[in-house]
Design a protein around this motif. Structure first.
Motif, PDB file in Angstrom:
ATOM      1  N   THR A  82       0.698  -1.213  -0.009  1.00 27.60           N
ATOM      2  CA  THR A  82      -0.022  -0.105   0.001  1.00 27.60           C
ATOM      3  C   THR A  82       0.897   1.231  -0.076  1.00 27.60           C
ATOM      4  O   THR A  82       1.991   1.346   0.629  1.00 27.60           O
ATOM      5  N   LEU A  83       0.514   2.276  -0.861  1.00 27.05           N
ATOM      6  CA  LEU A  83       1.007   3.524  -0.961  1.00 27.05           C
ATOM      7  C   LEU A  83       2.317   3.358  -1.639  1.00 27.05           C
ATOM      8  O   LEU A  83       2.494   4.182  -2.724  1.00 27.05           O
ATOM      9  N   ILE A 178      -1.283  10.940  -0.588  1.00 28.84           N
ATOM     10  CA  ILE A 178      -0.827   9.993   0.558  1.00 28.84           C
ATOM     11  C   ILE A 178      -2.174   9.447   1.181  1.00 28.84           C
ATOM     12  O   ILE A 178      -2.185   8.238   1.340  1.00 28.84           O
ATOM     13  N   GLY A 181      -3.873   7.260  -1.034  1.00 23.49           N
ATOM     14  CA  GLY A 181      -3.220   5.986  -1.246  1.00 23.49           C
ATOM     15  C   GLY A 181      -3.301   4.895  -0.099  1.00 23.49           C
ATOM     16  O   GLY A 181      -3.221   3.891  -0.434  1.00 23.49           O
ATOM     17  N   ILE A 182      -3.387   5.340   1.272  1.00 28.03           N
ATOM     18  CA  ILE A 182      -3.503   4.556   2.237  1.00 28.03           C
ATOM     19  C   ILE A 182      -4.782   3.948   2.405  1.00 28.03           C
ATOM     20  O   ILE A 182      -4.922   2.765   2.352  1.00 28.03           O
ATOM     21  N   GLN A 188       1.153   5.404  -4.807  1.00 29.43           N
ATOM     22  CA  GLN A 188       1.448   6.702  -4.888  1.00 29.43           C
ATOM     23  C   GLN A 188       3.088   7.090  -5.077  1.00 29.43           C
ATOM     24  O   GLN A 188       3.335   8.229  -4.538  1.00 29.43           O
TER      25      GLN A 188
END
Length: 443
Positions: A82-83, A178, A181-182, A188
Motif C-alpha cells: 500500500t502507498l 498520501i 493511497g493508504i 503513490q
C-alpha cells in the motif's frame, strides 16, 4: 457517531470495509470485539486476512515488542505494498523500519521536535491562528475543517518545512494523495518522488524564527557525519508532511465536533481556557489529552509476527499480519473508566490515549507540535467565536486509517469587538507570563 453494527456473527466482520467508517470509527463494533473477540481473525474480500487487536493492553504489549511484531517484515498498512512498494518503504521510510535501524532514523528529527526547539515556533502558530480567525470571525458562519483547521495546520507545516505560502495548495494536494493511497490501497510512488525533488529545492532556502527548517534538518549530517540519501530525504519529507498536516487538522476538527456534541464540556473550556494551555516544556493538559483520546486521528497500524506467538490466549503464526486498532484502545473501559463519555476533567491516565500509537519506540515524535497547534487553535476558536453551534451535518472521510472530518459547519455570534478581545487576551497572556499563575478577567 452512528452505529454500524447490530447482532450477528463477528466472524463475518471485515474492518477493511470502508462503509463501516462512514461516520468515523465504528465504536459500537469495536466495543463488541473488545468484549467478545479481542483477538479477531479478519477475512478480507480482496486480500490477505489479518488479526485485529482491539484491547488496549494487547495493543500496548505488541507495540512494546518490535522483535516479535515487525514493521519491516510486511509494512504498516493492511497490505504490504500500500502507498509504495514494500521494498521502498523498508529502504527509505522510518515507519517501515525495525530497531535498531529505526532509532538511527528517528534521531534525525529528534532535535527539531524537542520542546525547547518548538517553543521558538510558538509565535509562528499564534500569528497564523490569529490571521485565520480574522478572516472568519466577522462572517457568522464557517466550516471548521476548510476555513480553520486546514489553513492553520497547512500554513504552520509549510513554514516549518521551509516552504513558501504560495506552495501550500501543492502541499495539501500531496497530503491528499498520501491519504487516498493508504485508504484506497493505491501506489503513490510518483507523488512521493515529486515530494522528494521539491524537498531538495527547499534545503537551505529558509529559516523559521531562528530554527532551521525541517528540510534543512533532514539534509544535515548526523553525529558520525552520515547523510541521508535523496530517496531517504524524500521518504522523510513525505512522512513529515502527511503526519504533520493530516493528523493535527483532523484532531482540531474532531475536537470541535466533540465539544459541540457535549456543550457542557465546551462551556467549561470556554470559561476556563487555561485547561487547554500546554506548558513551556511541551506537556499537554488533561483537556487536550481527553479530546485526542476521544477522536484518535490515526485508527490503526499493522505489524507482522516474526515468530509463532500468543496474544490473549490466541495463537499467532509467524508471518501473520496483526492490526492494532488505536481508535478502539482509546475507548477501552478497562483503561478509561466511563470511556464512552467525553470528560475534559478526568484524571490523567497512563497511557493517556492511543492517538500517538501504543507506546515504545514508535511513539509519534510530532506529539508536542500537535499539542501546541491544538492548544492555540482551540482556545482561540472558543474565545473568538461566541455562541458556537453546528449549522449543518458533519461529514467524515470513509477511511479505516484516519478519523478525518471533511466538514464541520458552524454558526456563531459575530458582534463582539475583536480589538477588545485581543487587548484583553494580550493582557492575560502578559500577566500569566510575569506571575506564572492563571489569570481570569472579570466580565
Amino acid at each position: 457517531m452512528q452505529s454500524h453494527t447490530g447482532p450477528g456473527d463477528l466472524t463475518s466482520v471485515d474492518l477493511t470495509d470502508l462503509a463501516l467508517f462512514a461516520d468515523g470509527p465504528p465504536h459500537e463494533l469495536f466495543a463488541r470485539l473488545r468484549s467478545e473477540c479481542p483477538v479477531h481473525w479478519n477475512n478480507t474480500a480482496d486480500g490477505p486476512g489479518f488479526w485485529s487487536l482491539t484491547r488496549g493492553s494487547d495493543i500496548t504489549a505488541a507495540s512494546l515488542d518490535p522483535v516479535t511484531f515487525s514493521s519491516a517484515r510486511g509494512g504498516i498498512f493492511f497490505r504490504p505494498d500500500t502507498l509504495i512498494p514494500l521494498e521502498v518503504g523498508r529502504r527509505d521510510f522510518m515507519l517501515w523500519k525495525d530497531p535498531p535501524e529505526h532509532a538511527k532514523y528517528r534521531n534525525v528529527i529528534t532535535k527539531f521536535c524537542l520542546p525547547r526547539t518548538l517553543i521558538l515556533v510558538d509565535a509562528v502558530v499564534d500569528d497564523i491562528v490569529t490571521n485565520t480567525l480574522d478572516a472568519v470571525a466577522q462572517r457568522g458562519r464557517c466550516d471548521v475543517v476548510g476555513d480553520i483547521a486546514v489553513p492553520v495546520v497547512a500554513t504552520v507545516i509549510a513554514r516549518l518545512l521551509g516552504a513558501p505560502d504560495e506552495d501550500i495548495e501543492q502541499l495539501n494536494a500531496w497530503t491528499r494523495d498520501i491519504e487516498q493511497g493508504i485508504t484506497l490501497d493505491l501506489n503513490q510512488s510518483a507523488s512521493v518522488e515529486e515530494m522528494g525533488r521539491y524537498c531538495a529545492k527547499l534545503v537551505g532556502s529558509q529559516v523559521v524564527r531562528g530554527v532551521d527548517s525541517l528540510a534543512n534538518t533532514l539534509a544535515q549530517p548526523d553525529g558520525d557525519g552520515n547523510r541521508l540519501s535523496q530517496s531517504e530525504i524524500a521518504g522523510f519529507f513525505a512522512m513529515l508532511l502527511f503526519v504533520g498536516n493530516n493528523h493535527p487538522r483532523n484532531a482540531i476538527s474532531s475536537a470541535v465536533h466533540a465539544l459541540l456534541e457535549n456543550p457542557d464540556q465546551l462551556e467549561l473550556l470556554r470559561a476556563e481556557s487555561p485547561r487547554m494551555r500546554t506548558t513551556r516544556s511541551g506537556l499537554a493538559p488533561v483537556a487536550l489529552e481527553e479530546l485526542l483520546r476521544w477522536s484518535t486521528p490515526v485508527n490503526y497500524l499493522a505489524r507482522t509476527a516474526t515468530t509463532d506467538t500468543t496474544i490473549a490466549g490466541t495463537d499467532i503464526k509467524a508471518g501473520d499480519r496483526v492490526v492494532m486498532w488505536y481508535a478502539s484502545a482509546s475507548r477501552d473501559p478497562d483503561l478509561f473508566p466511563g470511556a464512552d463519555r467525553l470528560d475534559v476533567t478526568r484524571d490523567k491516565c497512563d497511557p493517556p490515549h492511543y492517538a500517538f500509537g501504543g507506546g515504545g519506540e514508535y511513539f509519534c515524535q510530532g506529539a508536542a507540535l500537535t499539542y501546541r497547534i491544538m492548544s492555540v487553535t482551540l482556545r482561540e476558536i472558543l474565545r473568538r467565536l461566541p455562541e458556537l453551534a453546528l449549522a449543518g451535518p458533519v461529514t467524515y472521510e470513509r477511511s479505516a486509517f484516519v478519523t478525518a472530518p471533511t466538514s464541520v459547519p458552524v454558526r456563531f455570534d459575530r458582534t463582539g469587538s475583536l480589538d477588545t478581545q485581543r487587548r484583553e487576551q494580550d493582557l492575560v497572556d502578559e500577566l500569566e507570563r510575569l506571575t506564572g499563575k492563571t489569570v481570569t478577567l472579570e466580565s
